[in-house]
Design an enzyme around this catalytic site. Structure first.
Site, PDB file in Angstrom:
ATOM      1  N   GLY A   1      41.301   0.056  21.014  1.00 42.18           N
ATOM      2  CA  GLY A   1      41.803  -0.794  19.931  1.00 42.18           C
ATOM      3  C   GLY A   1      40.977  -0.627  18.676  1.00 42.18           C
ATOM      4  O   GLY A   1      40.201   0.319  18.556  1.00 42.18           O
ATOM      5  N   ASN A   2      41.145  -1.515  17.735  1.00 44.43           N
ATOM      6  CA  ASN A   2      40.366  -1.454  16.494  1.00 44.43           C
ATOM      7  C   ASN A   2      40.100  -2.876  15.996  1.00 44.43           C
ATOM      8  O   ASN A   2      40.554  -3.845  16.607  1.00 44.43           O
ATOM      9  CB  ASN A   2      41.092  -0.612  15.447  1.00 44.43           C
ATOM     10  CG  ASN A   2      42.449  -1.185  15.106  1.00 44.43           C
ATOM     11  OD1 ASN A   2      42.547  -2.241  14.492  1.00 44.43           O
ATOM     12  ND2 ASN A   2      43.511  -0.511  15.532  1.00 44.43           N
TER      13      ASN A   2
END
Ligand code: CTP
Length: 406
Positions: free
Chosen positions: A201-202
């Site tokens: 993810g980020n």
């Protein structure tokens, strides 16, 4: 002025009043008699610190029905019931709230809430259309659980979301300069599953995309928000589509873009995903001598590039305005703005919103600094402020681009 009509959602509006006063607004509450069936006069008086009248026969010597409407910077009606909308359309003045609607010269924001059947009824839809034509901002209700066990469109948005819409309308002075445009905004960060419990993810919080959606709705646009893994209240008046991965986001954005005038890609989309998602949780004991097996990655679609290509080949409307975001850090090749200029050219978008994310700045923060770049070489900025303020600057630029292209 906060008008409250007689719907069960009036109880949520007591909290809205609290939020508005905490934001520093002086709020005069004008409930209908029916609203007092749900929340009593004492609650409104105590929370607002101001007298509470429902009838034109109250406060006759002060000519309340004229004074309240004229003094207000903004009239918000929440919940706006089917009956209240109908009475507003007919120009009735049979209580203080409707009389005030006739005397108010400031922007008026209606936040409808009612059962789905009442909302979808042709009479209500026609009333909403008439009010919008007259310049009243009418937010679409949220979709979700209603009184009882039924769900559907008709819910009052959360108080914080209505307060954000109030701030947006006060910011623009009630100009519905994005009506009747259809806009699509993507927000948040995609998550690409590695196994059933892990993902790549980020750090995108979704705040900027949510602020863009809220600002567009408050400026009169019909907004679809494609939201990837965001933990924020749904913006008021916005239709929210939830997605997880880049591929899901692409599907939702492309579907919504088909009849959109503007698409803003504020989401942080993962460029790669694991080639295969492990069906079971990957165990550390399954690794050879403590060295984990590498995770093979494959490219995700570039959603924005896909939209640019679709516009070029005619499968997306030629007039659709495409807005990209660039989260850049400086490096040996150049500063963040150099990278943004190169990305604008590479992406083929009409507007690029560039922000410097060096050192983790921006992510999850309330404030941000951006530059707005257009293909003619113009650079606007730095624009520094809350994500709501930046959102308004982006929409004002979009309005300018539309004006220039027609
Ligand atoms: N974007 C997209 N699909 C992707 C990746 C990005 O639509 N798979 C969009 C983002 O929403 C943003 C813009 O493209 O509006 C720029 O994203 P960014 O990741 O900064 O650009 P890249 O082209 O991936 O450039 P680079 O990795 O070279 O920085």
């Amino acid at each position: 002025m906060l008008g409250v009509a007689g719907g069960i959602a009036a109880y949520k509006v007591a909290h809205l009043l609290r939020v508005l006063t905490e934001d520093g607004h002086a709020v005069r509450v004008v409930p209908t008699e029916a609203a007092l069936q749900f929340v009593g006069r004492a609650t409104w008086a105590a929370l607002s610190g101001q007298p509470v009248h429902t009838s034109v026969w109250d406060d006759v010597e002060g000519v309340g029905h004229v004074r309240v409407g004229k003094a207000a910077d903004l009239v918000v009606v929440a919940p706006a019931t089917a009956d209240l909308l109908a009475r507003a359309v007919a120009g009735r003045a049979d209580d203080l709230l409707t009389a005030t609607l006739l005397t108010a010269t400031c922007p008026v924001l209606m936040v409808p809430a009612m059962h789905t059947e009442m909302w979808l009824h042709p009479a209500t839809q026609a009333n909403v259309a008439t009010l919008r034509q007259r310049g009243v901002l009418v937010l679409d209700p949220a979709v979700g659980r209603l009184t009882g066990t039924d769900t559907g469109p008709g819910r009052l948005p959360e108080p914080e979301a209505i307060a954000a819409a109030v701030a947006a309308v006060l910011h623009t002075g009630g100009r519905a300069d994005l009506a009747p445009l259809r806009v699509v905004v993507s927000a948040g960060g995609t998550r690409e599953p590695v196994d059933p419990v892990r993902f790549l993810g980020n750090r995108s919080s979704g705040r900027q995309g949510y602020a863009l959606a809220a600002a567009a709705a408050a400026r009169g646009a019909a907004v679809t928000l494609v939201s990837a893994n965001v933990e924020l209240a749904d913006p008021a008046g916005v239709s929210v589509v939830r997605v997880g991965t880049a591929c899901e986001l692409q599907e939702a954005v492309v579907a919504a873009a088909a009849d959109a005038d503007v698409v803003v890609m504020a989401a942080a989309v993962a460029d790669f995903r694991p080639a295969d998602m492990a069906a079971e949780k990957i165990k550390k004991d399954a690794t050879s001598e403590g060295v984990p097996a590498p995770i093979a990655l494959v490219r995700n679609p570039d959603v924005l590039a896909g939209l640019v290509a679709a516009r070029r080949d005619g499968s997306l409307g030629i007039g659709t305005i495409l807005v990209g975001f660039a989260a850049e850090t400086g490096d040996a090749e150049g500063d963040p703005l150099d990278h943004a200029r190169a990305k604008l050219a590479r992406k083929g978008v009409d507007l690029l919103v560039a922000n410097d994310v060096g050192g983790g700045a921006v992510f999850g923060q309330a404030d941000t600094t951006v530059h707005l770049l257009t293909p003619d070489g113009a650079v606007e900025g730095p624009i520094a402020g809350s994500k709501a303020e930046v959102a308004h600057a982006v929409w004002s630029r979009v309005v300018g681009l539309r004006a220039a292209s027609t």
